[in-house]
Design a protein around this motif. Structure first.
Motif, short mmCIF file in Angstrom:
data_model
loop_
_atom_site.label_atom_id
_atom_site.label_comp_id
_atom_site.label_asym_id
_atom_site.label_seq_id
_atom_site.Cartn_x
_atom_site.Cartn_y
_atom_site.Cartn_z
N MET A 79 48.32 16.62 21.77
CA MET A 79 47.91 18.01 21.71
C MET A 79 46.58 18.08 20.97
SD MET A 79 48.91 21.14 22.44
CE MET A 79 50.69 21.13 22.58
N VAL A 80 45.68 18.91 21.44
CA VAL A 80 44.46 19.23 20.69
C VAL A 80 44.43 20.75 20.56
CG1 VAL A 80 43.12 17.17 21.28
CG2 VAL A 80 43.03 19.14 22.81
N HIS A 81 44.08 21.23 19.36
CA HIS A 81 44.20 22.67 19.12
C HIS A 81 43.42 23.10 17.90
CE1 HIS A 81 46.88 22.07 15.65
NE2 HIS A 81 47.26 20.98 16.32
N ASN A 82 43.30 24.41 17.78
CA ASN A 82 42.92 25.08 16.54
C ASN A 82 43.76 26.34 16.48
OD1 ASN A 82 41.65 27.11 18.08
ND2 ASN A 82 39.60 26.35 17.71
N TRP B 263 47.08 20.26 26.12
CA TRP B 263 47.78 18.99 26.15
C TRP B 263 46.93 18.04 26.98
CZ3 TRP B 263 51.39 16.69 23.47
CH2 TRP B 263 51.88 15.48 23.92
N LEU B 264 46.55 16.92 26.38
CA LEU B 264 45.81 15.88 27.11
C LEU B 264 46.81 14.80 27.48
CD1 LEU B 264 42.70 15.46 24.78
CD2 LEU B 264 43.02 17.08 26.65
N ASN B 265 46.78 14.35 28.73
CA ASN B 265 47.65 13.25 29.08
C ASN B 265 46.98 12.28 30.04
OD1 ASN B 265 48.96 15.47 31.15
ND2 ASN B 265 49.09 13.43 32.01
N ASP B 266 47.54 11.09 30.04
CA ASP B 266 47.05 10.00 30.85
C ASP B 266 47.05 10.42 32.32
OD1 ASP B 266 46.18 7.32 31.10
OD2 ASP B 266 48.20 6.66 31.60
N CYS C 184 50.22 29.90 27.17
CA CYS C 184 50.07 28.90 28.23
C CYS C 184 49.25 27.75 27.65
CB CYS C 184 49.34 29.50 29.42
SG CYS C 184 48.97 28.30 30.72
N ILE C 185 49.71 26.53 27.87
CA ILE C 185 48.99 25.37 27.39
C ILE C 185 48.52 24.57 28.61
CG2 ILE C 185 49.11 23.23 26.07
CD1 ILE C 185 51.39 24.54 24.45
N PRO C 186 47.22 24.59 28.90
CA PRO C 186 46.72 23.79 30.01
C PRO C 186 46.92 22.30 29.74
CG PRO C 186 45.09 25.41 29.31
CD PRO C 186 46.18 25.39 28.28
N VAL C 187 47.28 21.56 30.78
CA VAL C 187 47.43 20.11 30.72
C VAL C 187 46.18 19.51 31.35
CG1 VAL C 187 48.79 18.12 31.44
CG2 VAL C 187 49.93 20.26 30.80
N ILE C 188 45.46 18.71 30.58
CA ILE C 188 44.20 18.13 31.03
C ILE C 188 44.40 16.64 31.25
CG2 ILE C 188 41.75 17.84 30.52
CD1 ILE C 188 42.63 20.81 30.56
N PRO C 189 44.25 16.15 32.49
CA PRO C 189 44.40 14.72 32.74
C PRO C 189 43.17 13.95 32.27
CG PRO C 189 43.84 15.84 34.77
CD PRO C 189 43.99 16.90 33.72
N SER C 190 43.40 12.76 31.77
CA SER C 190 42.32 11.94 31.25
C SER C 190 42.45 10.50 31.72
CB SER C 190 42.34 11.98 29.72
OG SER C 190 41.40 11.08 29.19
N ALA C 191 41.34 9.89 32.06
CA ALA C 191 41.33 8.48 32.43
C ALA C 191 41.43 7.59 31.20
CB ALA C 191 40.07 8.15 33.22
N ASP C 192 40.93 8.07 30.05
CA ASP C 192 40.93 7.31 28.80
C ASP C 192 41.04 8.30 27.65
OD1 ASP C 192 40.30 5.89 26.47
OD2 ASP C 192 38.78 4.67 27.45
N LEU C 193 42.25 8.52 27.17
CA LEU C 193 42.47 9.53 26.13
C LEU C 193 41.69 9.27 24.85
CD1 LEU C 193 46.25 10.43 26.37
CD2 LEU C 193 44.30 11.90 26.80
N GLU C 194 41.65 8.02 24.42
CA GLU C 194 40.90 7.72 23.19
C GLU C 194 39.44 8.14 23.34
OE1 GLU C 194 42.14 6.73 20.36
OE2 GLU C 194 44.13 6.07 20.96
N LYS C 195 38.85 7.87 24.48
CA LYS C 195 37.46 8.26 24.74
C LYS C 195 37.35 9.78 24.86
CE LYS C 195 33.61 7.28 27.86
NZ LYS C 195 33.21 6.59 29.09
#
Length: 126
Positions: free
Chosen positions: A44-47, A53-56, A6-17
Protein backbone atom coordinates in the motif's frame (compact mmCIF):
# COMPACT_ATOMS: atom_id res chain seq x y z
CA UNK A 1 -23.79 6.27 1.22
CA UNK A 2 -23.26 3.06 -0.68
CA UNK A 3 -19.50 3.39 -1.16
CA UNK A 4 -17.11 4.84 1.40
CA UNK A 5 -13.82 4.60 -0.48
CA UNK A 6 -12.03 3.06 -3.41
CA UNK A 7 -8.42 1.92 -3.60
CA UNK A 8 -7.05 1.71 -7.14
CA UNK A 9 -4.81 -1.30 -7.81
CA UNK A 10 -1.77 -0.33 -9.87
CA UNK A 11 0.14 -3.14 -11.62
CA UNK A 12 3.91 -2.88 -11.64
CA UNK A 13 6.65 -4.71 -13.52
CA UNK A 14 9.13 -3.95 -10.70
CA UNK A 15 7.65 -2.80 -7.40
CA UNK A 16 10.96 -1.85 -5.82
CA UNK A 17 11.67 0.44 -8.78
CA UNK A 18 8.09 1.77 -8.81
CA UNK A 19 8.37 2.88 -5.19
CA UNK A 20 10.87 5.53 -6.28
CA UNK A 21 8.01 7.39 -7.99
CA UNK A 22 5.30 6.76 -5.39
CA UNK A 23 7.40 7.26 -2.22
CA UNK A 24 10.44 9.35 -3.20
CA UNK A 25 8.64 11.36 -5.90
CA UNK A 26 5.15 11.85 -4.46
CA UNK A 27 6.05 11.54 -0.79
CA UNK A 28 3.58 8.74 -0.05
CA UNK A 29 4.19 6.21 2.73
CA UNK A 30 4.60 2.53 1.91
CA UNK A 31 3.26 -0.17 4.22
CA UNK A 32 1.50 -3.55 4.26
CA UNK A 33 4.31 -5.03 2.15
CA UNK A 34 3.71 -8.55 0.86
CA UNK A 35 6.66 -10.70 -0.20
CA UNK A 36 6.92 -13.99 -2.07
CA UNK A 37 10.21 -15.84 -2.15
CA UNK A 38 12.01 -12.72 -0.93
CA UNK A 39 10.54 -10.45 -3.60
CA UNK A 40 8.09 -7.58 -3.00
CA UNK A 41 4.81 -8.50 -4.73
CA UNK A 42 2.39 -5.99 -3.20
CA UNK A 43 2.14 -2.97 -0.93
CA UNK A 44 0.00 0.00 0.00
CA UNK A 45 1.16 3.55 -0.68
CA UNK A 46 -0.79 6.37 0.92
CA UNK A 47 -1.04 9.63 2.79
CA UNK A 48 -3.97 11.13 4.68
CA UNK A 49 -5.86 11.85 1.42
CA UNK A 50 -5.07 9.08 -1.08
CA UNK A 51 -4.23 5.40 -1.10
CA UNK A 52 -3.18 2.92 -3.78
CA UNK A 53 -2.38 -0.76 -3.80
CA UNK A 54 0.66 -1.59 -5.93
CA UNK A 55 1.04 -5.17 -7.02
CA UNK A 56 3.20 -7.34 -9.20
CA UNK A 57 2.01 -7.24 -12.81
CA UNK A 58 1.03 -10.73 -13.93
CA UNK A 59 2.27 -12.07 -17.24
CA UNK A 60 4.55 -10.26 -19.64
CA UNK A 61 5.84 -7.06 -17.99
CA UNK A 62 6.10 -5.35 -21.39
CA UNK A 63 2.82 -3.62 -22.29
CA UNK A 64 1.57 -3.97 -25.88
CA UNK A 65 2.44 -1.09 -28.22
CA UNK A 66 -1.11 0.36 -28.15
CA UNK A 67 -1.53 -0.04 -24.39
CA UNK A 68 -2.64 3.14 -22.62
CA UNK A 69 -3.16 1.75 -19.13
CA UNK A 70 -4.50 3.88 -16.32
CA UNK A 71 -4.07 7.61 -15.99
CA UNK A 72 -4.20 9.63 -12.81
CA UNK A 73 -4.95 13.33 -12.42
CA UNK A 74 -3.32 14.71 -9.29
CA UNK A 75 -3.97 17.96 -7.40
CA UNK A 76 -0.61 18.90 -5.83
CA UNK A 77 -0.26 21.40 -3.02
CA UNK A 78 2.54 23.15 -4.97
CA UNK A 79 2.79 22.35 -8.65
CA UNK A 80 6.27 23.90 -9.00
CA UNK A 81 7.75 22.13 -5.95
CA UNK A 82 6.43 18.73 -7.04
CA UNK A 83 7.61 19.21 -10.63
CA UNK A 84 11.11 20.10 -9.42
CA UNK A 85 11.14 17.12 -7.05
CA UNK A 86 10.19 14.65 -9.79
CA UNK A 87 12.69 16.23 -12.18
CA UNK A 88 15.46 15.97 -9.54
CA UNK A 89 14.75 12.22 -9.34
CA UNK A 90 15.43 11.93 -13.07
CA UNK A 91 11.88 11.84 -14.40
CA UNK A 92 11.20 13.62 -17.67
CA UNK A 93 8.49 16.13 -16.87
CA UNK A 94 6.65 18.35 -19.31
CA UNK A 95 6.65 22.10 -19.07
CA UNK A 96 3.97 23.63 -16.86
CA UNK A 97 1.21 24.83 -19.16
CA UNK A 98 -1.81 27.05 -18.53
CA UNK A 99 -4.77 25.43 -20.30
CA UNK A 100 -7.70 27.38 -21.72
CA UNK A 101 -10.06 25.41 -19.46
CA UNK A 102 -8.59 27.05 -16.34
CA UNK A 103 -6.05 24.45 -15.21
CA UNK A 104 -2.27 24.74 -14.98
CA UNK A 105 -0.71 21.32 -15.57
CA UNK A 106 2.35 19.21 -16.23
CA UNK A 107 2.74 15.54 -17.16
CA UNK A 108 5.18 12.80 -16.21
CA UNK A 109 5.42 9.11 -17.06
CA UNK A 110 6.36 6.77 -14.21
CA UNK A 111 8.72 3.77 -14.37
CA UNK A 112 5.83 1.46 -15.34
CA UNK A 113 4.85 3.66 -18.30
CA UNK A 114 1.76 5.20 -16.70
CA UNK A 115 0.96 8.83 -17.46
CA UNK A 116 0.28 11.19 -14.56
CA UNK A 117 -1.10 14.70 -14.92
CA UNK A 118 -0.59 17.18 -12.10
CA UNK A 119 -2.84 20.21 -12.18
CA UNK A 120 -4.25 23.07 -10.18
CA UNK A 121 -6.73 25.79 -10.96
CA UNK A 122 -4.78 28.48 -12.80
CA UNK A 123 -5.76 31.12 -10.25
CA UNK A 124 -4.32 28.92 -7.44
CA UNK A 125 -0.84 28.24 -8.85
CA UNK A 126 1.68 28.06 -5.98
Amino acid sequence: MLVQSCIPVIPSADLEKSLRFWVDGLGLTMDRAMHHEGRLIGCMVHNEHVQFWLNDRAGDPTPPETYEGMRLYWAPTSIHVLRERLQSLGYVVSEITERDYGQTEFFVTDDDGFSHCFGVATDKVV
